[in-house]
Design an enzyme around this catalytic site. Sequence first.
Site, PDB file in Angstrom:
ATOM      1  CB  ILE A 128      -0.929   0.031   1.234  1.00 19.91           C
ATOM      2  CG1 ILE A 128      -1.898  -1.154   1.198  1.00 19.91           C
ATOM      3  CG2 ILE A 128      -1.679   1.350   1.328  1.00 19.91           C
ATOM      4  CD1 ILE A 128      -2.724  -1.320   2.447  1.00 19.91           C
ATOM      5  NE  ARG A 188     -10.550 -12.294  15.810  1.00 17.26           N
ATOM      6  CZ  ARG A 188     -11.060 -11.076  15.840  1.00 17.26           C
ATOM      7  NH1 ARG A 188     -10.961 -10.301  14.798  1.00 17.26           N
ATOM      8  NH2 ARG A 188     -11.658 -10.630  16.914  1.00 17.26           N
ATOM      9  CD  GLN A 212       3.876   2.661  14.301  1.00 17.20           C
ATOM     10  OE1 GLN A 212       2.877   3.096  13.754  1.00 17.20           O
ATOM     11  NE2 GLN A 212       4.790   1.966  13.655  1.00 17.20           N
ATOM     12  CG  ASN A 268      -6.507  -4.591   8.825  1.00 13.79           C
ATOM     13  OD1 ASN A 268      -7.348  -3.837   9.290  1.00 13.79           O
ATOM     14  ND2 ASN A 268      -6.474  -4.965   7.553  1.00 13.79           N
ATOM     15  CG  ASP A 312     -14.267  -1.425   4.548  1.00 14.71           C
ATOM     16  OD1 ASP A 312     -13.883  -2.468   4.015  1.00 14.71           O
ATOM     17  OD2 ASP A 312     -13.704  -0.925   5.540  1.00 14.71           O
ATOM     18  NE  ARG A 336     -12.318  -3.307  -0.816  1.00 14.53           N
ATOM     19  CZ  ARG A 336     -11.547  -3.891   0.091  1.00 14.53           C
ATOM     20  NH1 ARG A 336     -12.006  -4.140   1.314  1.00 14.53           N
ATOM     21  NH2 ARG A 336     -10.315  -4.237  -0.212  1.00 14.53           N
ATOM     22  CG  HIS A 362     -11.080  -2.444   7.806  1.00 15.07           C
ATOM     23  ND1 HIS A 362     -11.617  -2.389   6.546  1.00 15.07           N
ATOM     24  CD2 HIS A 362      -9.912  -3.115   7.675  1.00 15.07           C
ATOM     25  CE1 HIS A 362     -10.806  -2.985   5.694  1.00 15.07           C
ATOM     26  NE2 HIS A 362      -9.764  -3.447   6.351  1.00 15.07           N
ATOM     27  CB  SER A 406      -6.850  -4.049  -1.628  1.00 19.23           C
ATOM     28  OG  SER A 406      -7.735  -5.087  -1.339  1.00 19.23           O
TER      29      SER A 406
END
Length: 333
Positions: free
Chosen positions: A16, A98, A112, A131, A159, A162, A187, A242
């Site tokens: 990205i 996860r 950060q 993410n 989103d 889209r 998201h 993406s």
Amino acid sequence: TTPPVRVTVTGAAGNIGYALVHMIGQGRLLGPNQQIILTLLELPMAKDQLEGTMMELRDCAFPLLKEIKGTTQYDQGFMGCDIAILVGAKPRGPGMERKDLLAANARIFKEQGEALEKYASRNVKVLVVGNPANTNALITAHFAPSIPKSNFTALTRLDQNRAQSIVAQRVSANVEDVRNIIIWGNHSTTQFADVSQATVQQNGISYTVRGLVADDAWLQKAFVEQVAKRGGAIIEKRKASSAASAASAVCDHIHDWLIGTDNGTFVSMGVITDGKLYGIKEQVCFSFPCICKDGNIKVVEGLKWDQFQQSMIDKTLKELLEEKEMALSVVVN
Ligand code: NAX
């Protein structure tokens, strides 16, 4: 002339990031006249890719980029930063659960947040893309306590875009004539793409999307799922995730936040709840319909939810609360 704006992109040499830094050079963030000092922040192990990306970016000879800097250090990366776009994150590896992903990223975004607290402008605008974006944004804000919570956002614009393009195709409209689709919540696959407020302009007349599509079963199920699973569908076909569409959505998000939304149009952004918005008592980063003016985000309040909407929103909120608990258990105390 206005002074140059300092923009920092983390993960700038990634999939990205590579697309994004070029769009920034083209003026997609703040328009064609705003000069930018662009800092690319990467991990030490991606130093070569960082240098290669900077070489190409310089070779574009973009007049808007007053300076291009690359670094692997937080102090140099965030010093005086006005806009921080946090794309770099730990990707999900094979066999990774996860909760492992949440934990690894909670640690990164804690660091950060602390770095932004130390080095960034007190009015820095932060957009988290990496993410799990919403929960990462919440953690970042938590560790930058002197920066207002309203300066932290997560990306759900991809989103929204889209959803807009899927509806435009379905009703054969121009994509820019489809307005006010809302992405609620996380998201993730629990997100809720809601067309209850959405309209399509055709030949100067405004129609509701529900009226034009005339298929609530599709709108409430297949459509919502298609939007939520679009990322996976792209990976399957492109054999890569993406990138250009995500970068383009980042530009849309920052542009609308700082330059302002069009009259009568709202856009979706993950924002940090204040205990009052839509009755959500807990602090989470939740995507809402938003209007932006003068760099401030105002959530569109007072929309009523029916039982279907309420159940979709409960589900995505529940997931965000679980993510929050997992992430906080790793980084707090
Ligand atoms: P890549 O793995 O291609 O690039 C990530 C880059 O970040 C790498 O170059 C890596 O060296 C760097 N990086 C990792 N940790 C860092 C850190 N602590 N500081 C600085 N740099 C760091 O991933 P890419 O496809 O670019 O995706 C980036 C993130 O965006 C992922 O977390 C991905 O899941 C997320 N996405 C979020 C979307 C959203 O709408 N919110 C949509 C697209 C995308 O899936």
